[in-house]
Scaffold this motif. Structure first.
Motif, PDB file in Angstrom:
ATOM      1  N   ILE B  57       0.840  -1.193   0.000  1.00 14.68           N
ATOM      2  CA  ILE B  57       0.000   0.000   0.000  1.00 14.68           C
ATOM      3  C   ILE B  57       0.877   1.246   0.000  1.00 14.68           C
ATOM      4  CG2 ILE B  57      -1.750   1.272   1.314  1.00 14.68           C
ATOM      5  CD1 ILE B  57      -2.835  -1.272   0.034  1.00 14.68           C
ATOM      6  N   SER B  58       1.965   1.193   0.751  1.00 13.88           N
ATOM      7  CA  SER B  58       2.883   2.325   0.792  1.00 13.88           C
ATOM      8  C   SER B  58       3.503   2.568  -0.585  1.00 13.88           C
ATOM      9  CB  SER B  58       3.964   2.072   1.839  1.00 13.88           C
ATOM     10  OG  SER B  58       4.727   3.220   2.073  1.00 13.88           O
ATOM     11  N   LEU B  60       2.116   2.168  -3.354  1.00 15.32           N
ATOM     12  CA  LEU B  60       1.117   2.876  -4.168  1.00 15.32           C
ATOM     13  C   LEU B  60       1.111   4.376  -3.862  1.00 15.32           C
ATOM     14  CD1 LEU B  60      -1.958   0.434  -4.108  1.00 15.32           C
ATOM     15  CD2 LEU B  60      -0.258   0.717  -5.913  1.00 15.32           C
ATOM     16  N   ASN B  61       1.741   4.777  -2.748  1.00 13.87           N
ATOM     17  CA  ASN B  61       1.834   6.206  -2.419  1.00 13.87           C
ATOM     18  C   ASN B  61       3.043   6.873  -3.064  1.00 13.87           C
ATOM     19  OD1 ASN B  61      -0.457   6.228  -0.826  1.00 13.87           O
ATOM     20  ND2 ASN B  61       0.640   5.833   1.077  1.00 13.87           N
ATOM     21  N   ILE B  63       5.253   8.948  -5.447  1.00 24.77           N
ATOM     22  CA  ILE B  63       4.875  10.064  -6.332  1.00 24.77           C
ATOM     23  C   ILE B  63       5.899  10.305  -7.447  1.00 24.77           C
ATOM     24  CG2 ILE B  63       3.232  11.379  -4.964  1.00 24.77           C
ATOM     25  CD1 ILE B  63       5.648  13.011  -3.934  1.00 24.77           C
ATOM     26  N   PRO B  67       2.495   5.343  -9.196  1.00 21.97           N
ATOM     27  CA  PRO B  67       2.414   3.888  -9.397  1.00 21.97           C
ATOM     28  C   PRO B  67       2.114   3.467 -10.836  1.00 21.97           C
ATOM     29  CG  PRO B  67       0.736   4.646  -7.816  1.00 21.97           C
ATOM     30  CD  PRO B  67       1.627   5.800  -8.114  1.00 21.97           C
ATOM     31  N   ALA B  68       1.274   4.208 -11.544  1.00 18.93           N
ATOM     32  CA  ALA B  68       0.954   3.824 -12.919  1.00 18.93           C
ATOM     33  C   ALA B  68       2.213   3.889 -13.779  1.00 18.93           C
ATOM     34  CB  ALA B  68      -0.131   4.731 -13.488  1.00 18.93           C
ATOM     35  N   LEU B  71       4.693   1.030 -12.918  1.00 17.16           N
ATOM     36  CA  LEU B  71       4.337  -0.284 -13.459  1.00 17.16           C
ATOM     37  C   LEU B  71       4.432  -0.357 -14.982  1.00 17.16           C
ATOM     38  CD1 LEU B  71       1.284  -1.388 -11.295  1.00 17.16           C
ATOM     39  CD2 LEU B  71       3.713  -1.720 -10.887  1.00 17.16           C
ATOM     40  N   THR B  72       4.194   0.765 -15.664  1.00 17.97           N
ATOM     41  CA  THR B  72       4.158   0.685 -17.123  1.00 17.97           C
ATOM     42  C   THR B  72       5.453   1.181 -17.767  1.00 17.97           C
ATOM     43  OG1 THR B  72       3.102   2.866 -17.283  1.00 17.97           O
ATOM     44  CG2 THR B  72       1.654   0.942 -17.234  1.00 17.97           C
ATOM     45  N   ARG B  73       6.270   1.909 -17.048  1.00 12.69           N
ATOM     46  CA  ARG B  73       7.469   2.469 -17.688  1.00 12.69           C
ATOM     47  C   ARG B  73       8.779   1.959 -17.098  1.00 12.69           C
ATOM     48  NH1 ARG B  73       5.839   7.264 -20.582  1.00 12.69           N
ATOM     49  NH2 ARG B  73       3.716   7.780 -19.984  1.00 12.69           N
ATOM     50  N   THR B  76       8.637  -4.389 -14.646  1.00  8.33           N
ATOM     51  CA  THR B  76       7.575  -5.335 -14.987  1.00  8.33           C
ATOM     52  C   THR B  76       7.255  -6.093 -13.715  1.00  8.33           C
ATOM     53  OG1 THR B  76       8.379  -5.538 -17.239  1.00  8.33           O
ATOM     54  CG2 THR B  76       6.934  -7.282 -16.451  1.00  8.33           C
ATOM     55  N   LEU B  77       6.143  -5.768 -13.130  1.00  6.23           N
ATOM     56  CA  LEU B  77       5.754  -6.413 -11.874  1.00  6.23           C
ATOM     57  C   LEU B  77       5.060  -7.726 -12.219  1.00  6.23           C
ATOM     58  CD1 LEU B  77       5.687  -6.101  -8.786  1.00  6.23           C
ATOM     59  CD2 LEU B  77       3.501  -4.932  -9.025  1.00  6.23           C
ATOM     60  N   ILE B  83      -2.392  -6.707  -6.271  1.00  8.32           N
ATOM     61  CA  ILE B  83      -2.906  -6.010  -7.451  1.00  8.32           C
ATOM     62  C   ILE B  83      -2.824  -6.818  -8.744  1.00  8.32           C
ATOM     63  CG2 ILE B  83      -2.599  -3.679  -6.504  1.00  8.32           C
ATOM     64  CD1 ILE B  83      -0.134  -3.419  -8.265  1.00  8.32           C
TER      65      ILE B  83
END
Lengths: 512, 321
Positions: B57-58, B60-61, B63, B67-68, B71-73, B76-77, B83
């Motif tokens: 959760i942390s 996802l905080n 900045i 997070p987007a 994960l996309t740039r 590769t999770l 999630i």
């Protein structure tokens, strides 16, 4: 013929859960129907044993670490139990500050649940490859997946792929694109909700600012504004994005108003203190109570007992939490969860239970009117809320109510007035703290001996919902909700995942 | 209020702490260089043991990047229990596939129940068995959070499962952690610590770490007390005596800043809106290797039960209990 349908592990929840079911094949239909289900909680840490013998004040910090998604709920249950044991009550600013931290974490949790935990059961993420519009976000997501596919990457689209490849996702490209865009937007809004909680809670997850009688920090106009500007964004998102998206999902899957039906028994402790007091009769913003078969009763915590007949514990079964014991025994049972019961009845807790209790509670007119209005718009009766979609809708509705109410609490704060006060830890004492976590009714029971914690017991929302069978053999609320679910492809039981996730399980909480 | 800490102790402590005080470069600058060089598909397998999901959760905080973008740039999770879309057998198959690539960074969140393997199970297998398979081929291992790094609360005194952090787990199974394991403690771990550490690893570099604690020096070098904005209150003997008194040094309420090494005073938390001391909340030492470990070492110092507690020279230097 019996087929076994399992999801092990059941991910996109908090924690370690497996479901195993028995099912029967259907002669005139493809697939199988679940006849019996087991929820297996698979992780144990032993918080209650660790807490015994410690300084009671440690508890609101240590119990927050039970759960990184809803730490504030445990902090609040612990500190209200301590307030009762210490014989103190919060200051007005203190209660409001606690409510505001709590409310912010609710919004964080509900947004996370719908978009980041549950939505991938409904949304076709691969629809982004067909995107032909001009939204920069969706264009960049399409490019991301396209590149990965073109380069023949092994894990193209991870972590959104692989998934169950079933023909059961939303068919409309427009609806998928809209929801994918909102998934990303929701990531940002969830972060903002945590910022809002940190304004009065110091940091999230795991707030250090929560203390018995209030919060540690100063109430200033600067902080009020820092909260308010974020609340405005969240309120807009809940009202104009989250709630409409729920209805979009509901329209695409109308059969889920009749799937995931559990016992019509609901328990709610009541959410958010409206007065500076402790105990089971405190006035709360969302009124609590017990609803069994549509009949409302006042809460009596004396009727709560925890059974361990099918759990990995050798301690006595049926104990009240003040007498609770937690002695692990991996040789028996099928889950690390205990089995709480109210007056020997299986109960569901969570947003749906809160909505049902408020619907029938004296003084719950506001909530009843709100629920009736939404139900009228989709042409349904209140009993249809006992379903996958009903649980999602209840969560969204209360997000709206809480965002609205948080603004009022903010206005009631008095800058400069104290947000906590002096207290002492007595030599002996006992207390319990009852709150509503985002996932449902949460209680902490504490005794103090020689200034230290004697016993500590937590009964947590998912313990109620995902409990194994009780000593009488009756399945828990989620186990019951799975019964009768039709599974089109037993190797990829996406329907069962939808049922379980509608309860928003948290296994770290449930076992602790 | 009675305290076991004398004025003389305070002065000695202050001298000791200021000697090592130096402001770190803003970490974003350090990390930016690493992130630009990230390979397109630096694979990350993120597994949860006896955890609360707080590190996830942390994360996802985060900045910078958000997070987007992360994960996309940047990474590769491949595997994530909270999630990731994969569930059931699909999840287990993906995990297996990742292992066979022998090309992944393993992030471990939560501790491992050494004496009771059944206390943590994923997909019908013990977490212990899964880790024993995933650790050998991992390019690097990041223990995220105090539980994974040092055992944390699940390993506290009186725990029933014999819980331990990744380093102890590896030693228990005679696996070498040297040059491979990095600890990113604190409860939860700060998103910047994880993202920064992953950035180093993804760029093919190994961050400089403390020899015994295995913590990246960029994130855990200075004591919180050293860098505390209320250090002047401490020097002038202005102390808060109870909660709700928002001003003054929080030492008499139990602040564990002197034992704790983090960059909290600079980074703060949740996009910089607040952090413990700014909210007049004593530091509870959540990144300390002995966080919550002893029943008789309470987090706060108010109230009868806390009076027996005193700090020793050994504690002050950040040593173990």
């Amino acid at each position: 013929m019996t087929t076994t349908v399992s999801i092990s592990p059941l991910t996109r929840i908090e924690g370690h859960l497996a479901i195993h079911t028995a099912s029967e094949s259907l002669p005139d239909q493809k697939g199988v129907r679940i006849t019996e289900a087991r929820c297996e909680g698979e992780m144990f840490r032993g918080f209650e044993t660790i807490l015994s013998g410690r300084d009671p004040l440690d508890a609101q910090q240590i119990t927050q670490r039970i759960c990184g998604v809803c730490p504030i709920s445990h902090g609040m249950a612990s500190l209200t139990a301590q307030e009762m044991a210490y014989g103190v009550t919060p200051t007005r600013n203190g209660r409001l500050g606690q409510n505001l931290v709590f409310a912010a974490n609710y919004l964080q949790s509900h947004i996370l649940h719908f978009y980041h935990l549950a939505a991938l059961d409904f949304v076709d993420i691969t629809a982004v490859l067909k995107y032909n519009g001009n939204d920069p976000l969706l264009k960049s997501l399409r490019a991301w997946v396209e590149t990965a596919v073109a380069q023949n990457q092994i894990f193209a689209g991870a972590p959104f792929l692989p998934r169950y490849e079933v023909n059961q996702y939303i068919a409309s490209d427009d609806a998928n694109w809209q929801l994918i865009g909102h998934y990303v937007e929701a990531l940002n809004l969830r972060t903002i909700a945590h910022e809002m909680a940190a304004v009065f809670g110091a940091k999230l997850p795991h707030s250090t600012a929560l203390v018995p009688t209030g919060i540690t920090g100063r109430i200033t106009m600067e902080r009020i504004l820092a909260y308010k500007s974020r609340l405005t964004k969240l309120t807009d998102f809940v009202n104009n994005v989250y709630l409409p998206d729920l209805l979009t999902a509901a329209k695409a899957f109308p059969n889920y108003w009749a799937i995931g039906v559990s016992y019509p028994n609901y328990l709610s402790f009541g959410a958010f203190r409206m007065e500076e007091a402790t105990g089971e009769r405190v006035r709360t913003f969302i009124p609590g109570g017990v609803v069994i078969n549509g009949r409302y009763q006042t809460l009596d915590t004396g009727k709560i007992g925890e059974y361990v007949g099918h759990s990995h514990y050798s301690s006595r079964s049926g104990l009240h939490p003040f007498e609770g014991q937690t002695t692990p025994d991996t040789g028996k049972g099928y889950s690390w969860l205990k089995t709480p019961r109210y007056d020997n009845q299986v109960m569901e807790v969570g947003p749906l239970a809160r909505v049902m209790a408020a619907y029938y509670a004296p003084g719950g007119e506001f909530f009843k009117n709100e629920v009736d209005a939404v139900l009228a718009s989709v042409n349904l009766t209140p009993d249809k809320l006992n379903s996958v979609l009903g649980r999602h809708l209840a969560r969204g509705l209360e997000a709206k109510w809480i965002a609205q109410q948080a603004g009022r609490w903010l206005d009631e704060l008095v800058p400069g007035e104290p947000a906590a006060k002096k207290f002492a830890i007595p030599k002996t004492g006992r207390g319990f703290g009852l709150v509503e976590a985002p996932r449902g009714a949460l209680g902490h029971w504490l005794t103090i001996e020689e200034h230290k914690i004697g016993r500590y017991q937590c009964i947590v929302p998912t313990t109620w919902n995902c409990s194994p069978r009780d000593d009488a053999g009756r399945p828990g609320a989620v186990e019951k909700a799975l019964e009768g679910t039709h599974i089109a492809d037993p190797a990829q039981p996406i329907e069962a995942g939808r049922v379980v996730r509608s309860f928003d399980p948290c296994i770290a909480c449930a076992v602790h | 209020m009675k305290t076991a800490f004398s004025r003389r102790d305070f002065m000695k402590l202050a001298g000791m702490l200021t000697a090592s005080a130096a402001l770190p470069k803003h970490l974003t600058e350090v990390f930016a260089a690493g992130l630009e060089r990230l390979a397109e598909s630096t694979r990350v397998v993120w597994l949860q043991g006896q955890s609360c999901s707080g590190e996830s959760i942390s994360l996802l905080n985060s900045i910078d990047p958000n997070p987007a973008d992360l994960l996309t740039r940047y990474i590769t999770l491949v595997i994530h229990q909270n999630i990731g879309a994969a569930q059931g057998q699909t999840f287990m198959d993906t995990l297996d596939k990742a292992r066979l690539t022998k090309d992944y960074i393993l992030v471990v969140e939560g501790s491992i129940p050494l004496n009771m393997p059944k206390a943590c199970i994923i997909g019908g297998r013990t977490f212990e068995a899964i880790l024993l398979e995933m650790i050998p081929d991992a390019k690097a291992i990041v223990a995220a959070g105090t539980c994974a790094a040092f055992g944390g609360i699940p390993a506290a005194e009186g725990n029933p499962t014999g819980s331990a952090g990744v380093k102890d787990f590896m030693e228990h199974h005679h696996l070498s952690w040297r040059g491979k394991l990095i600890n990113c403690p604190s409860c939860p771990t700060h998103p910047m610590s994880i993202v920064g550490t992953l950035a180093y690893l993804a760029a093919g570099r190994f961050p400089e770490i403390d020899e015994t604690l295995l913590t990246p020096k960029m994130c855990y070098h200075h004591s919180t007390h050293d860098q505390c904005p209320r250090y002047h209150d401490f020097e002038r003997k202005i102390f808060a005596e109870h909660f709700g008194q928002p001003d003054g040094c929080l030492f008499k309420l139990g602040c564990l800043g002197p034992l704790t090494h983090t960059e909290c005073p600079h980074r703060q938390w949740n996009s910089g809106v607040n952090w413990c001391i700014r909210a007049s909340a004593p530091c509870i030492g959540c990144s300390w290797q002995d966080f919550c470990r002893k029943k008789d070492f309470p987090l706060y110092r108010i109230g009868e039960a806390s009076h027996a507690v005193s700090y020793t020279e050994h504690d002050r230097s950040g040593g173990t209990l």
